[in-house]
Design an enzyme around this catalytic site. Structure first.
Site, PDB file in Angstrom:
ATOM      1  N   ASP A   9       0.830  -0.873  -0.221  1.00  0.00           N
ATOM      2  CA  ASP A   9       0.053  -0.157   0.003  1.00  0.00           C
ATOM      3  C   ASP A   9       0.746   1.700  -0.180  1.00  0.00           C
ATOM      4  O   ASP A   9       2.285   1.159   0.516  1.00  0.00           O
ATOM      5  CB  ASP A   9      -0.768  -0.037   1.233  1.00  0.00           C
ATOM      6  N   ASP A  11       0.234   4.884   1.547  1.00  0.00           N
ATOM      7  CA  ASP A  11       0.207   5.593   2.468  1.00  0.00           C
ATOM      8  C   ASP A  11       0.292   5.266   3.764  1.00  0.00           C
ATOM      9  O   ASP A  11      -0.473   4.761   4.234  1.00  0.00           O
ATOM     10  CB  ASP A  11      -0.926   6.449   2.039  1.00  0.00           C
TER      11      ASP A  11
END
Length: 223
Positions: A9, A11
């Protein structure tokens, strides 16, 4: 099944993008003559996206009149400020080097739109190193649906069981599990104070990017 790729992922997992989000939110308050917020309040809502950050920044209900204008302003400001302060989390640069030296592929599957994700990857010199970047623009259903990870694995030419997906949100782990990937939840990301990564059902939970090195070593040794 042999581990062949690590997917992250963006952020709160691969990158610490909070400083740019916080700068945009604080600038919007400043322009309206409002006092700065505690940065932690904004950081705690990053996982909820622009809607959650704007709601927290102005203590406004997303259904309230004027909210959509604030959200659009946030997105416009962030477009020109998305890669100013963002950086790899401490220890992540060394981890990526370890992954590459192990001849593993790595890539990104994020709910961040490509118009933000690509400039950030380019600015940080990661675009040419990452084997794949999957954003909501590339699929019909974002995380927690498995479509992103299935597409990433397809583009990498691997089976989902040959990938480890690393994330800092329950949606990441749900997406990875549904796709058939191995999953790792990180505690250093943008975790809401009321949430607990150890309750998400991930295969492993880690507290620091370098802790993933031991996870990879075990995975490779068990192949």
């Amino acid at each position: 099944m042999r581990l062949r790729a690590v997917l992250f992922d963006m952020d709160g997992t691969l990158l610490d993008t909070a400083p740019d989000f916080i700068a945009v939110c604080q600038a919007m308050r400043l322009d309206r003559g409002l006092e700065p917020l505690d940065n932690t309040l904004i950081r705690d809502h990053i996982s909820g996206g622009a809607r959650a950050m704007v709601a927290a920044t102005f203590a406004i209900d997303p259904q309230a009149e004027g909210f959509e204008a604030l959200r659009q302003e946030f997105l416009e400001r962030y477009q020109s400020h998305c890669a100013v302060f963002s950086k790899l989390f401490d220890g992540m640069a060394a981890l990526l080097e370890d992954i590459e030296q192990a001849k593993l592929l790595w890539g990104v599957a994020t709910n961040k739109p490509v118009c933000f994700a690509e400039p950030i990857m380019q600015q940080l010199g990661l675009a040419t190193r990452s084997a794949v970047l999957i954003c909501p623009d590339h699929v019909s259903r974002s995380k927690p649906d498995p479509e992103m990870l299935l597409l990433a694995c397809e583009k990498l030419g691997i089976q989902p069981g040959e990938a480890l997906f690393v994330g800092d949100d329950l949606r990441d782990i749900e997406s990875g599990r549904a796709a058939g990937c191995k999953t790792a939840a990180v505690t250093y990301g943008y975790i809401h104070p009321d949430d607990n990564p150890r309750h998400w059902g991930a295969d492993v939970v880690v507290d620091h990017p370098q802790d993933l090195r031991a996870v990879l070593d075990r995975a490779l040794c068990s192949c």
